[in-house]
Write a protein that holds these residues in place. Structure first.
Motif, PDB file in Angstrom:
ATOM      1  N   LYS B 187       0.897  -1.393   0.157  1.00  0.00           N
ATOM      2  CA  LYS B 187      -0.262  -0.031   0.155  1.00  0.00           C
ATOM      3  C   LYS B 187       0.921   1.254  -0.139  1.00  0.00           C
ATOM      4  O   LYS B 187       0.612   2.116  -0.992  1.00  0.00           O
ATOM      5  CB  LYS B 187      -0.970   0.165   1.125  1.00  0.00           C
ATOM      6  N   THR B 188       1.659   1.268   0.989  1.00  0.00           N
ATOM      7  CA  THR B 188       2.314   2.704   0.905  1.00  0.00           C
ATOM      8  C   THR B 188       3.987   2.200   0.528  1.00  0.00           C
ATOM      9  O   THR B 188       4.629   3.374  -0.224  1.00  0.00           O
ATOM     10  CB  THR B 188       3.012   3.000   2.479  1.00  0.00           C
ATOM     11  N   GLY B 189       5.236   1.324   0.820  1.00  0.00           N
ATOM     12  CA  GLY B 189       5.984   0.734   0.494  1.00  0.00           C
ATOM     13  C   GLY B 189       6.474   1.178  -1.211  1.00  0.00           C
ATOM     14  O   GLY B 189       7.316   1.620  -1.141  1.00  0.00           O
ATOM     15  N   ARG B 190       5.734   0.224  -1.883  1.00  0.00           N
ATOM     16  CA  ARG B 190       5.988   0.464  -2.944  1.00  0.00           C
ATOM     17  C   ARG B 190       6.223   1.626  -3.876  1.00  0.00           C
ATOM     18  O   ARG B 190       7.154   1.757  -4.257  1.00  0.00           O
ATOM     19  CB  ARG B 190       5.141  -0.599  -4.255  1.00  0.00           C
ATOM     20  N   LEU B 191       5.966   2.198  -3.500  1.00  0.00           N
ATOM     21  CA  LEU B 191       5.489   3.822  -3.695  1.00  0.00           C
ATOM     22  C   LEU B 191       7.146   4.336  -3.329  1.00  0.00           C
ATOM     23  O   LEU B 191       8.057   5.132  -3.904  1.00  0.00           O
ATOM     24  CB  LEU B 191       4.299   4.711  -3.324  1.00  0.00           C
ATOM     25  N   PHE B 192       7.052   4.020  -2.156  1.00  0.00           N
ATOM     26  CA  PHE B 192       8.540   4.196  -1.241  1.00  0.00           C
ATOM     27  C   PHE B 192      10.131   4.157  -2.468  1.00  0.00           C
ATOM     28  O   PHE B 192      10.563   4.715  -2.510  1.00  0.00           O
ATOM     29  CB  PHE B 192       8.021   4.377   0.385  1.00  0.00           C
ATOM     30  N   SER B 193       9.843   2.569  -2.647  1.00  0.00           N
ATOM     31  CA  SER B 193      10.769   2.210  -3.376  1.00  0.00           C
ATOM     32  C   SER B 193      11.108   2.562  -4.349  1.00  0.00           C
ATOM     33  O   SER B 193      11.940   3.106  -4.993  1.00  0.00           O
ATOM     34  CB  SER B 193      10.253   1.167  -3.053  1.00  0.00           C
ATOM     35  N   PHE B 194       9.860   2.965  -5.161  1.00  0.00           N
ATOM     36  CA  PHE B 194      10.030   3.733  -6.689  1.00  0.00           C
ATOM     37  C   PHE B 194      10.826   4.849  -6.549  1.00  0.00           C
ATOM     38  O   PHE B 194      11.237   5.465  -6.830  1.00  0.00           O
ATOM     39  CB  PHE B 194       8.543   3.708  -6.838  1.00  0.00           C
ATOM     40  N   SER B 195       9.976   6.114  -5.974  1.00  0.00           N
ATOM     41  CA  SER B 195      10.633   7.373  -4.855  1.00  0.00           C
ATOM     42  C   SER B 195      12.668   7.306  -4.892  1.00  0.00           C
ATOM     43  O   SER B 195      13.405   7.656  -5.278  1.00  0.00           O
ATOM     44  CB  SER B 195      10.179   8.204  -3.870  1.00  0.00           C
ATOM     45  N   CYS B 196      12.261   6.545  -3.920  1.00  0.00           N
ATOM     46  CA  CYS B 196      14.135   5.997  -3.389  1.00  0.00           C
ATOM     47  C   CYS B 196      15.399   5.612  -4.642  1.00  0.00           C
ATOM     48  O   CYS B 196      16.000   5.720  -4.733  1.00  0.00           O
ATOM     49  CB  CYS B 196      14.315   4.973  -2.298  1.00  0.00           C
ATOM     50  N   GLU B 197      14.491   4.832  -5.340  1.00  0.00           N
ATOM     51  CA  GLU B 197      15.469   4.054  -6.392  1.00  0.00           C
ATOM     52  C   GLU B 197      15.049   4.928  -8.170  1.00  0.00           C
ATOM     53  O   GLU B 197      15.957   5.398  -8.710  1.00  0.00           O
ATOM     54  CB  GLU B 197      14.634   2.596  -6.716  1.00  0.00           C
ATOM     55  N   ALA B 198      13.982   5.743  -7.527  1.00  0.00           N
ATOM     56  CA  ALA B 198      14.104   6.603  -8.886  1.00  0.00           C
ATOM     57  C   ALA B 198      15.240   6.851  -9.447  1.00  0.00           C
ATOM     58  O   ALA B 198      15.968   7.796 -10.663  1.00  0.00           O
ATOM     59  CB  ALA B 198      13.426   8.216  -9.098  1.00  0.00           C
ATOM     60  N   GLY B 199      16.189   7.349  -8.511  1.00  0.00           N
ATOM     61  CA  GLY B 199      17.271   8.714  -8.807  1.00  0.00           C
ATOM     62  C   GLY B 199      18.397   7.747  -9.842  1.00  0.00           C
ATOM     63  O   GLY B 199      18.967   7.768 -10.118  1.00  0.00           O
ATOM     64  N   ALA B 200      18.832   5.985  -9.226  1.00  0.00           N
ATOM     65  CA  ALA B 200      19.067   5.524 -10.033  1.00  0.00           C
ATOM     66  C   ALA B 200      18.877   5.002 -11.182  1.00  0.00           C
ATOM     67  O   ALA B 200      19.647   5.142 -12.246  1.00  0.00           O
ATOM     68  CB  ALA B 200      19.453   4.209  -8.955  1.00  0.00           C
ATOM     69  N   VAL B 201      17.353   4.753 -11.219  1.00  0.00           N
ATOM     70  CA  VAL B 201      16.899   4.386 -12.357  1.00  0.00           C
ATOM     71  C   VAL B 201      17.544   5.835 -13.732  1.00  0.00           C
ATOM     72  O   VAL B 201      18.378   5.849 -14.633  1.00  0.00           O
ATOM     73  CB  VAL B 201      15.593   4.473 -12.543  1.00  0.00           C
ATOM     74  N   LEU B 202      17.374   6.687 -13.008  1.00  0.00           N
ATOM     75  CA  LEU B 202      17.284   8.188 -14.202  1.00  0.00           C
ATOM     76  C   LEU B 202      18.936   8.459 -13.940  1.00  0.00           C
ATOM     77  O   LEU B 202      19.329   8.543 -15.344  1.00  0.00           O
ATOM     78  CB  LEU B 202      16.916   9.365 -12.808  1.00  0.00           C
ATOM     79  N   GLY B 203      19.942   7.793 -13.603  1.00  0.00           N
ATOM     80  CA  GLY B 203      21.076   8.106 -13.694  1.00  0.00           C
ATOM     81  C   GLY B 203      22.021   6.149 -13.189  1.00  0.00           C
ATOM     82  O   GLY B 203      22.686   6.231 -14.182  1.00  0.00           O
ATOM     83  N   LYS B 204      21.185   5.867 -14.002  1.00  0.00           N
ATOM     84  CA  LYS B 204      21.636   4.438 -15.014  1.00  0.00           C
ATOM     85  C   LYS B 204      22.780   3.650 -13.228  1.00  0.00           C
ATOM     86  O   LYS B 204      23.449   3.289 -14.675  1.00  0.00           O
ATOM     87  CB  LYS B 204      21.965   4.674 -15.777  1.00  0.00           C
ATOM     88  N   GLY B 205      22.461   3.755 -12.597  1.00  0.00           N
ATOM     89  CA  GLY B 205      23.075   3.022 -11.827  1.00  0.00           C
ATOM     90  C   GLY B 205      22.562   1.915 -10.823  1.00  0.00           C
ATOM     91  O   GLY B 205      21.463   1.855 -11.368  1.00  0.00           O
ATOM     92  N   HIS B 206      23.455   0.870 -10.483  1.00  0.00           N
ATOM     93  CA  HIS B 206      22.708  -0.683 -10.987  1.00  0.00           C
ATOM     94  C   HIS B 206      23.505  -0.991  -9.956  1.00  0.00           C
ATOM     95  O   HIS B 206      24.284  -0.757  -9.470  1.00  0.00           O
ATOM     96  CB  HIS B 206      22.923  -0.790 -12.198  1.00  0.00           C
TER      97      HIS B 206
END
Lengths: 301, 301
Positions: B187-206
């Motif tokens: 309910k709430t965790g997945r959106l937090f995870s998206f938020s926290c990982e968005a930087g890695a997606v944008l910056g292609k950090g793996h």
């Protein structure tokens, strides 16, 4: 035009597409075995095995004009159907049209409950964009982004949802034919246009050919809506599969109330023929799309 | 931990991000001058000038770890906030939580009406995906597709909406701590995870760095939720900005009802510290994200 002018080849082609769309939707809709399965069931209830699948059919047909692989086109066809079904679920809710019947069955909130229906609509919308963004839809990510952008624009606050917003206020707005036309172009026309142009997006067809599809879809969408208004006045609830006489009861202006039945009927027929002519650049390859234009103004449901 | 350990630098940084998000949302939300403007106004009412903007802040912070341009990150931050706000609007509706108060103001359906609120939520969701797919969000369309896919997955029937579906049935499910944890992660965790990982997606950090952010977000999300349950029991409606005591009144199991207040509090604090340690690979650059973890378990609203 008589009922018999609905071509047997269209009937057959619609059936084939409808079956393919049902099979693909079944694959694309999520499955779950926890308690979240309730919303998944509601998503499936409201999108599998129902409706004429006109929008998916237009996607498949326009894709065939550009020799797009069916396996790609069917995913876009399903995405647009998910958006269409989400809008129907929300439209049927008590705070909107408060309908009990859809496609001849209880509406989603009647079969489940209001909150499940609300969430099922939400998740169908989400899934539509997820399907479009997936590499299986097209190898070129720019094409997938274009599909997401265009479907979002067609269905959002300045498109379908904007049209629904105007519709909610229609009984107070004293709309004339131009106003009703704008409302309907937003509420239903934009999704028709997306469906008709999707083939060009997938096949990277530009310029004149894409414009031809857009012009076709404009006339088709309007003809469809006028026919819908006629059905609302003349149709039989059982045959139509949903409540009729709603607009008249709600005191809303419609094409029929503004033009009268006869002029509405001739206007719809004229638009259908005009839609067909826009397809000239495609020759015989677009014959089924011409059949669709003639069909939408003659349908009984 | 005392109230005073909420760092002044976090307070300041949250304010800066909040102002930037408001300005960008104002640019990104549509404008209209026809009667469709009613839904646009409702979208704006429920998303501008409200909330702590925690999810956008996490996007901005994680993006800074990968040296992503702020002009790109702010668009992703706004997209996640649009999804969050759409979920709040729909969650507040009479068929869901039936709330009158949100962020200290009347809820969307109380300020407008139910149908407008329904449509405003729908259109906010749509706009979020439209923003992500736009070239201004990232020059690489594959990255934009990844953002669309991941936000859809996080918020759809197997993510946020799935969690809401379980929550609706929670009073009948007799959930234990594992069940509540799963519910809340969806309910709430997945959106937090998206938020926290968005930087890695944008910056292609793996690899290791992305995993570190995911682990951080898991602990952060859970800590956030436990703190929310504590606020629901201990909080003051005026300070919290929404109704409290709802879960207890609804007979739902919560972390507090299952663990008791003391253990819930120590569990939340433990998770916050564990979240901080996951950020070790980033060194001091992640200090504000550590501050966030400590803040969420101490907040009063």
């Amino acid at each position: 035009m008589s009922q018999s002018s609905i071509s047997p080849r269209l009937t057959e082609a619609l059936t084939v597409t409808s079956q393919a769309v049902n099979a693909e939707l079944d694959r694309l809709l999520p499955q779950a075995d926890g308690p979240e399965n309730r919303v998944i069931e509601a998503m499936r209830y409201s999108s599998l095995d129902g409706g004429k699948r006109l929008r998916p059919f237009l996607v498949m047909q326009s894709a065939s004009l550009f020799r797009v692989a069916e396996s790609a086109a069917i995913r876009v066809a399903c995405a647009i159907e998910m958006i269409h079904c989400y809008s129907l679920i929300h439209d049927d809710l008590p705070c909107m049209d408060n309908d009990d019947l859809r496609r001849g069955r209880p509406t989603c909130h009647r079969h489940f409950d209001e909150s499940t229906a609300l969430l099922a609509g939400d998740a169908l919308q989400t899934r539509a964009f997820e399907v479009l963004a997936n590499p299986a839809t097209h190898p070129d990510p720019q094409v997938r982004c274009d599909l997401v952008s265009e479907l979002a624009h067609a269905s959002g606050g300045l498109g379908m949802v904007g049209g629904q917003t105007i519709d909610l206020q229609a009984h107070t707005l004293d709309l004339d034919v131009a106003g009703i036309t704008r409302l309907q172009q937003m509420k239903t026309g934009r999704l028709f246009s997306f469906s008709c142009e999707a083939g060009a997006v997938l096949g990277k067809g530009h310029g004149e050919l894409r414009l031809a599809l857009r012009n076709y879809s404009h006339d088709l969408g309007l003809a469809f809506q006028i026919a819908d208004d006629i059905l609302d006045v003349e149709g039989d609830a059982e045959e139509v599969g949903k409540q009729v006489q709603k607009d008249a009861d709600a005191g809303k202006a419609t094409f029929v109330s503004l033009l009268g039945l006869d002029r509405a009927r001739s206007q719809a027929a004229m638009l259908a023929e005009q839609a067909c002519r826009h397809l000239d650049p495609f020759g015989e390859a677009a014959d089924l799309m011409r059949d669709v234009a003639r069909f939408v103004v003659q349908r009984r449901s």
